[in-house]
Design an enzyme around this catalytic site. Structure first.
Site, PDB file in Angstrom:
ATOM      1  N   LEU A 136       0.821  -1.209   0.000  1.00 54.73           N
ATOM      2  CA  LEU A 136       0.000   0.000   0.000  1.00 54.73           C
ATOM      3  C   LEU A 136       0.858   1.262   0.000  1.00 54.73           C
ATOM      4  CD1 LEU A 136      -2.608   1.665   0.353  1.00 54.73           C
ATOM      5  CD2 LEU A 136      -2.469   1.181   2.816  1.00 54.73           C
ATOM      6  N   THR A 137       1.699   1.431   1.018  1.00 48.74           N
ATOM      7  CA  THR A 137       2.447   2.675   1.212  1.00 48.74           C
ATOM      8  C   THR A 137       3.455   2.920   0.100  1.00 48.74           C
ATOM      9  OG1 THR A 137       2.219   2.424   3.603  1.00 48.74           O
ATOM     10  CG2 THR A 137       3.896   3.951   2.828  1.00 48.74           C
ATOM     11  N   GLU A 138       3.528   4.180  -0.330  1.00 47.86           N
ATOM     12  CA  GLU A 138       4.497   4.605  -1.338  1.00 47.86           C
ATOM     13  C   GLU A 138       5.264   5.814  -0.812  1.00 47.86           C
ATOM     14  OE1 GLU A 138       2.610   5.365  -5.069  1.00 47.86           O
ATOM     15  OE2 GLU A 138       1.769   3.338  -5.240  1.00 47.86           O
ATOM     16  N   ALA A 187       2.807   8.463  -1.010  1.00 44.89           N
ATOM     17  CA  ALA A 187       1.421   8.103  -0.673  1.00 44.89           C
ATOM     18  C   ALA A 187       1.405   7.132   0.497  1.00 44.89           C
ATOM     19  CB  ALA A 187       0.715   7.489  -1.877  1.00 44.89           C
ATOM     20  N   ILE A 217       7.047  -2.058   3.476  1.00 44.94           N
ATOM     21  CA  ILE A 217       6.098  -3.162   3.391  1.00 44.94           C
ATOM     22  C   ILE A 217       6.596  -4.349   4.223  1.00 44.94           C
ATOM     23  CG2 ILE A 217       4.751  -4.620   1.865  1.00 44.94           C
ATOM     24  CD1 ILE A 217       4.388  -1.545   1.509  1.00 44.94           C
ATOM     25  N   THR A 218       5.892  -4.649   5.311  1.00 41.71           N
ATOM     26  CA  THR A 218       6.287  -5.729   6.215  1.00 41.71           C
ATOM     27  C   THR A 218       6.093  -7.093   5.556  1.00 41.71           C
ATOM     28  OG1 THR A 218       5.576  -4.356   8.071  1.00 41.71           O
ATOM     29  CG2 THR A 218       5.936  -6.677   8.525  1.00 41.71           C
ATOM     30  N   GLU A 273      -0.067   1.929   9.976  1.00 38.23           N
ATOM     31  CA  GLU A 273      -1.501   1.739   9.696  1.00 38.23           C
ATOM     32  C   GLU A 273      -2.326   2.974  10.074  1.00 38.23           C
ATOM     33  OE1 GLU A 273      -3.558  -1.849  10.023  1.00 38.23           O
ATOM     34  OE2 GLU A 273      -1.774  -3.050  10.361  1.00 38.23           O
ATOM     35  N   SER A 275      -1.366   8.609  14.540  1.00 31.87           N
ATOM     36  CA  SER A 275      -2.329   9.030  15.566  1.00 31.87           C
ATOM     37  C   SER A 275      -3.191  10.175  15.060  1.00 31.87           C
ATOM     38  CB  SER A 275      -1.584   9.448  16.840  1.00 31.87           C
ATOM     39  OG  SER A 275      -0.968   8.330  17.452  1.00 31.87           O
TER      40      SER A 275
END
Length: 385
Positions: free
Chosen positions: A126-128, A131, A158-159, A367, A370
């Protein structure tokens, strides 16, 4: 024990099994793995033997078919000892396995789930670089070419995406433009080793140093149209649903870390003497410990209730954000008090306090930061209407 309040015998038994494993297997190796920044395939496969790679997946796909509270208990107990191993299980189940199980067709589930519930890991791309929380700014593209889709772009942080046990990742990509001008997003199954797809392990992390984090690159990666997860254009909806439940596993990590840091600080405070008395008897120390104990009790009860809501299929967008925000910030408080109670010793690698302090920080970022959790909560209660 209060920790087992409102749990059934199977859930209590699972807690005892995972806690014993974490204490006897993980604790012995966690410091060395952290120091070397080394992912452990051995520990991961042992956790697979406990059924933790397919926590909530049905047995017909090789899963353990646990209820969601049981899964969260397992993550909590791992995080009590080591955030890295907990993150491997949390990310694999909630972000890796979850989308395949909830949105995959029968063929996809039959092909991949038996493998990733037994001996392989799966990532969620997902993460870029441009983004993270703003998934609508996704730059990775997938262009249709006959019976194939051609993917170009990159993902970061990415885990479970770049180690010898990784089978592949689910990748979010732009597949077009909607009528309202916004990007159309779809998810694809991409196996490691696909031509043009590279997964490089990232090093130099402050926290979770023995979990696996990867940077993914897609250079004209061709995947068959059957690799699309669900329907075209469902990617954004799939991502939001995945994150809703994924926040519960991050909350469990926060709760577990808070418990671990509290236990460590309490034990030290009872043993450390000044002026002939244990420092736990001083009000300044006792009140810190009392505040954390209160927070843990309240956080655990709320998190388990939200898990029961998820098990019933109820919408948990607001509640998941609250649980994640509360538990991650509780972990910060508990780890901070732990270091403070140990004083100078809390700053030394010989003691667990400094590792708890490092590991907690990602819980306020991963994810959804906060700040994003507060945004979700505010939106859900109608602040922006």
């Amino acid at each position: 024990m209060p920790i087992n309040r409102n749990l059934n015998e199977e859930q209590i038994s699972l807690r005892n099994i995972v806690r014993k494993f974490a204490e006897e297997e993980i604790r012995l190796k966690s410091k060395e793995l952290d120091e070397k920044e080394e992912f452990s395939s051995d520990l991961t496969l042992k956790m697979a033997d406990l059924g933790l790679l397919g926590a909530f997946v049905p047995s017909k796909y090789g899963g353990s078919e646990l209820d969601y509270v049981s899964y969260i208990i397992a993550v909590e107990e791992l995080a009590r000892v080591d955030g890295s191993q907990a993150s491997t299980i949390a990310a694999h189940n909630s972000l890796g396995t979850g989308p395949l199980y909830y949105f995959g067709n029968d063929e996809q589930k039959s092909k991949y789930l038996p493998l990733i519930t037994s001996k392989h890991l799966w990532g969620f791309g997902l993460t870029e670089p441009e983004a993270g929380s703003d998934a609508g700014n996704t730059q990775t593209t997938a262009v249709e070419d006959g019976d194939f889709w051609v993917i170009n772009g990159s993902k970061i942080f990415i885990t479970n995406s770049a180690n010898e046990l990784t089978l592949g990742s689910t990748v979010l990509a732009v597949t077009g433009e909607r009528e309202n001008g916004k990007k159309e997003l779809s998810c694809f199954i991409v196996e490691n080793g696909t031509p043009g797809f590279t997964a490089n392990e990232m090093h130099g992390k402050m926290m979770w140093r023995s979990s696996n984090t990867g940077e993914l690159h897609f250079d004209n990666v061709r995947v068959h149209k059957s690799a699309m997860l669900g329907k075209r254009g469902d990617g954004f909806k799939q991502m939001l649903s995945t994150l809703d439940k994924g926040r519960l596993s991050i909350a469990a990590m926060g709760l577990g870390l808070a418990q671990g840091a509290f236990d460590y600080a309490l034990k030290y405070a009872k043993e450390r003497l000044t002026f002939g008395k244990a420092i736990s008897t001083y009000q300044a120390i006792a009140f810190k410990l009392a505040d954390v104990e209160m927070g843990i009790e309240m956080a655990r009860n709320y998190l388990y209730d939200v898990c029961r809501m998820a098990e019933e299929g109820l919408n948990i967008t607001k509640e998941g954000a609250i649980a994640k925000l509360n538990c991650s910030e509780l972990a910060h408080i508990s780890a901070n008090h732990c270091v403070q109670i140990l004083g100078g010793y809390g700053l030394m690698k010989e003691y667990d306090a400094e590792k708890y302090y490092r590991d907690q920080k990602l819980l306020e970022i991963g994810e959804g930061t906060s700040e994003i959790q507060r945004l979700v909560i505010a939106r859900e209660i109608g602040c922006f209407e």
